[in-house]
Design a protein around this motif. Structure first.
Motif, PDB file in Angstrom:
ATOM      1  N   ASP A  83       0.867  -1.182   0.000  1.00 41.20           N
ATOM      2  CA  ASP A  83       0.000   0.000   0.000  1.00 41.20           C
ATOM      3  C   ASP A  83       0.899   1.226   0.000  1.00 41.20           C
ATOM      4  N   GLU A  84       0.312   2.388  -0.223  1.00 43.15           N
ATOM      5  CA  GLU A  84       1.099   3.617  -0.135  1.00 43.15           C
ATOM      6  C   GLU A  84       1.313   3.953   1.335  1.00 43.15           C
ATOM      7  N   VAL A  85       2.575   4.089   1.714  1.00 45.20           N
ATOM      8  CA  VAL A  85       2.951   4.264   3.120  1.00 45.20           C
ATOM      9  C   VAL A  85       3.837   5.498   3.244  1.00 45.20           C
ATOM     10  N   ASP A  86       3.591   6.281   4.293  1.00 44.76           N
ATOM     11  CA  ASP A  86       4.468   7.406   4.639  1.00 44.76           C
ATOM     12  C   ASP A  86       5.527   6.871   5.579  1.00 44.76           C
TER      13      ASP A  86
ATOM     14  N   GLY B 185       5.902   5.840  -0.359  1.00 43.88           N
ATOM     15  CA  GLY B 185       6.368   4.725  -1.187  1.00 43.88           C
ATOM     16  C   GLY B 185       5.379   3.587  -1.132  1.00 43.88           C
ATOM     17  N   THR B 186       5.611   2.593  -1.998  1.00 44.18           N
ATOM     18  CA  THR B 186       4.735   1.404  -2.044  1.00 44.18           C
ATOM     19  C   THR B 186       5.388   0.295  -1.240  1.00 44.18           C
TER      20      THR B 186
ATOM     21  N   ALA C 102      15.861  10.568   0.751  1.00 35.59           N
ATOM     22  CA  ALA C 102      15.137   9.999  -0.381  1.00 35.59           C
ATOM     23  C   ALA C 102      15.450  10.759  -1.654  1.00 35.59           C
ATOM     24  N   ASP C 103      15.329  10.065  -2.778  1.00 40.77           N
ATOM     25  CA  ASP C 103      15.305  10.710  -4.088  1.00 40.77           C
ATOM     26  C   ASP C 103      14.069  10.178  -4.802  1.00 40.77           C
ATOM     27  N   ASP C 104      13.987  10.377  -6.082  1.00 40.36           N
ATOM     28  CA  ASP C 104      12.754   9.994  -6.768  1.00 40.36           C
ATOM     29  C   ASP C 104      12.495   8.496  -6.712  1.00 40.36           C
ATOM     30  N   GLY C 105      13.568   7.700  -6.647  1.00 41.23           N
ATOM     31  CA  GLY C 105      13.370   6.251  -6.746  1.00 41.23           C
ATOM     32  C   GLY C 105      13.681   5.470  -5.493  1.00 41.23           C
TER      33      GLY C 105
ATOM     34  N   PRO D   6      13.408   0.589  -2.731  1.00 39.76           N
ATOM     35  CA  PRO D   6      12.814   1.245  -3.910  1.00 39.76           C
ATOM     36  C   PRO D   6      11.428   1.773  -3.551  1.00 39.76           C
ATOM     37  N   ARG D   7      11.136   2.985  -3.975  1.00 37.97           N
ATOM     38  CA  ARG D   7       9.880   3.613  -3.557  1.00 37.97           C
ATOM     39  C   ARG D   7       8.680   3.130  -4.362  1.00 37.97           C
TER      40      ARG D   7
END
Length: 539
Positions: free
Chosen positions: A376-379, A412-413, A445-448, A520-521
């Motif tokens: 799931d999408e997690v902070d 991220g997932t 973090a970065d984009d990935g 990996p995000r």
């Protein structure tokens, strides 16, 4: 002999004539003398015996027509080739074989004939002398020799399983039997007069072969059997055991006989046996390694059971005591305020026991391949903050102030519950091994990619132990100093790697340890049911 007189010569005195005749009669060679007209005028006893005439026969009898034939006993000898006729022409004749017979001895004999002219004044031919001997013994000996040679050659040629070759001192082929033809593929006509260079042997092997011949000639000792690799006419490889020895020639030089036995099947069998031995050796080593691993696994299991028993007993004992106290207080009608501390202790010990059981269940699930990720999408920032908050009291009691400053969401997932396990295990380890020292948590973090760092200032990990702390039941410190099952970091690695990430450690003994988790995000896509990912058994 040509200067002596024979019977019928009257210009010598009687005593000298008798002496000369006696000397000629004791010779083994037959001697006949003719005048220039070709009439026989003198002979010795050996000539009379071989021709089959009495020694005192008259010259007329000796001058009867003789049958003179070539050695085949059928072809008449041409007049111009008759040795006496040639001598009367002034020629010298040496060792001509003829077959001679006359009416008195129709069976005839083979003779070996030489002839010389008898010269008079001014070199004129006055007659001729013929010297001959029975060639029957010589013919028989030659026939026996020829037979022996033919028999030996037949043996050499037809020996079925041994290739026999002859070579001169330069390594040129002199002969080559049928077994050699079958073994190497070349016929005798193709190889006689040639060396083996470029045909059966390469240049270095040919040089070695010639050097071997030279050594045999020098020492007189045979060489072998030695193993040689040769090339067949079709290009395939053949292995032979070769024995080489020298035989003298009439001229005093040496010829060399080489006897080869095909051992290619034996060589191939040896290679197969050697390969099988290697496989068996490798299998034995693998079995020994497996046995050693099994022993280590049994030892690890025993250690784990001992540690697990101790770890499970640790919360059970105070839990039992607190429950017994609560039972007594309840029967005595104690107030809730009095029972509250005991309830808190019991609750905390029950939670500790539940956490231990959860870890054991996680081990079972991971080993069986049943640890699923519910994505799931997690902070991640909020997740870490929640874990830090839950550890607040424990960190305070341990004297480990926790520093975490990250107020921006980091999405991220991921599987929220499993990442909570990761952060909980890393932070719990930092408090356990960094007691009395501050702990820092950082998020980047970065984009990935998202990176979580947990840094303590505790006992640290020796370099030789840093590679094994992520294995099951492995610990970098003794059980007596620190409790635990040795499963926390292994579970961390399994969860992180299942997410497609990595975890590593940098540590210095006595200084502290830094654990870094990279995730990996957005690597794993979500489906309508929020995604479920299983890991293979035994990972």
């Amino acid at each position: 002999m040509m200067k002596h007189a024979f019977s019928g010569i009257h210009d010598l005195n009687a005593e000298a004539g008798l002496l000369l005749r006696g000397a000629l009669d004791v010779l083994d060679e037959a001697i006949i003398v003719a005048d220039q007209a070709g009439r026989i005028v003198a002979w010795n006893k050996t000539a009379a015996r071989l021709v089959g005439l009495p020694v005192d026969a008259s010259p007329e009898v000796w001058n009867e027509a003789f049958g003179i034939f070539l050695p085949d006993e059928r072809t008449p000898c041409p007049t111009e080739s008759v040795p006496l006729w040639r001598a009367l022409q002034g020629d010298r004749v040496d060792d001509v074989e003829l077959y001679v017979k006359n009416p008195r001895t129709p069976q005839g004999i083979h003779v070996l004939v030489s002839a010389r002219p008898i010269l008079g004044e001014q070199g004129r031919v006055r007659g001729g002398v013929v010297i001959f001997q029975d060639a029957t013994v010589t013919r028989l000996a030659q026939a026996a020799l020829n037979h022996a040679e033919a028999r030996l050659r037949a043996i050499v040629i037809n020996t079925p399983n041994i290739a026999i070759e002859g070579y001169d001192a330069q390594g040129r082929v002199l002969y080559w039997n049928r077994a050699a033809e079958r073994l190497f593929g070349w016929s005798e006509d193709e190889v006689v007069g040639k060396t083996l260079d470029g045909m059966m042997l390469d240049t270095p092997s040919t040089q070695k072969f010639v050097e071997t011949l030279e050594e045999i000639a020098r020492t007189g000792r045979p060489n072998g059997p030695n193993e040689w690799s040769c090339r067949r006419k079709d290009g395939s490889e053949v292995w032979v055991y070769s024995t080489i020895f020298a035989i003298p020639t009439i001229a005093g030089a040496c010829e060399f006989v080489c006897m080869d036995v095909d051992v290619t099947p034996l060589k191939l069998a040896e290679d197969r046996i050697r390969e099988q031995a290697k496989r068996m050796e490798a299998q034995a080593i693998d079995n020994a390694n497996l046995f050693q691993e099994a022993l280590q696994a049994i030892s690890a299991r025993d250690d784990f059971l001992a540690v697990a028993s101790h770890e499970l007993r640790t919360p059970l004992t105070p839990l039992k005591l607190q429950l017994e106290r609560l039972v007594r207080d309840a029967r005595a009608g104690a107030s809730q305020e009095r029972m509250a501390p005991a309830l808190e202790v019991a609750h905390r010990q029950a939670g500790r026991l539940a956490a231990l059981i959860d870890r054991l269940l996680d081990v079972s699930r991971i080993t069986a391949g049943k640890l699923d990720l519910s994505l799931d999408e997690v902070d991640l920032c909020a997740l870490v903050q929640d874990v830090v908050t839950r550890f607040g009291r424990e960190a305070e009691e341990a004297g480990c102030p926790i520093s975490f400053h990250h107020d921006k969401p980091l999405w991220g997932t991921w599987d929220r519950l499993r990442l909570e396990q990761v952060v909980t295990n890393l932070l719990g380890n930092a408090i356990k091994y960094g007691r009395g020292k501050p702990i820092e948590l950082e998020l980047e973090a970065d984009d990935g990619t998202a990176r979580l760092t947990v840094r303590d200032q505790g006992v640290g990990i020796a370099p030789e132990d840093q590679g094994k702390i992520f294995e099951r039941f492995e610990r970098a410190v003794s059980n007596q100093s620190f409790g635990g099952l040795g499963l926390g970091l292994w579970i961390v690695r399994q969860i992180v790697e299942t997410h497609g990430g990595t975890v590593r450690v940098e540590s210095t003994p006595g200084v502290g340890s830094t654990f870094c988790v990279e995730l990996p995000r957005w690597r794993m896509p979500l489906d309508e049911s929020h995604g479920t990912i299983s890991i293979p058994p035994g990972t």
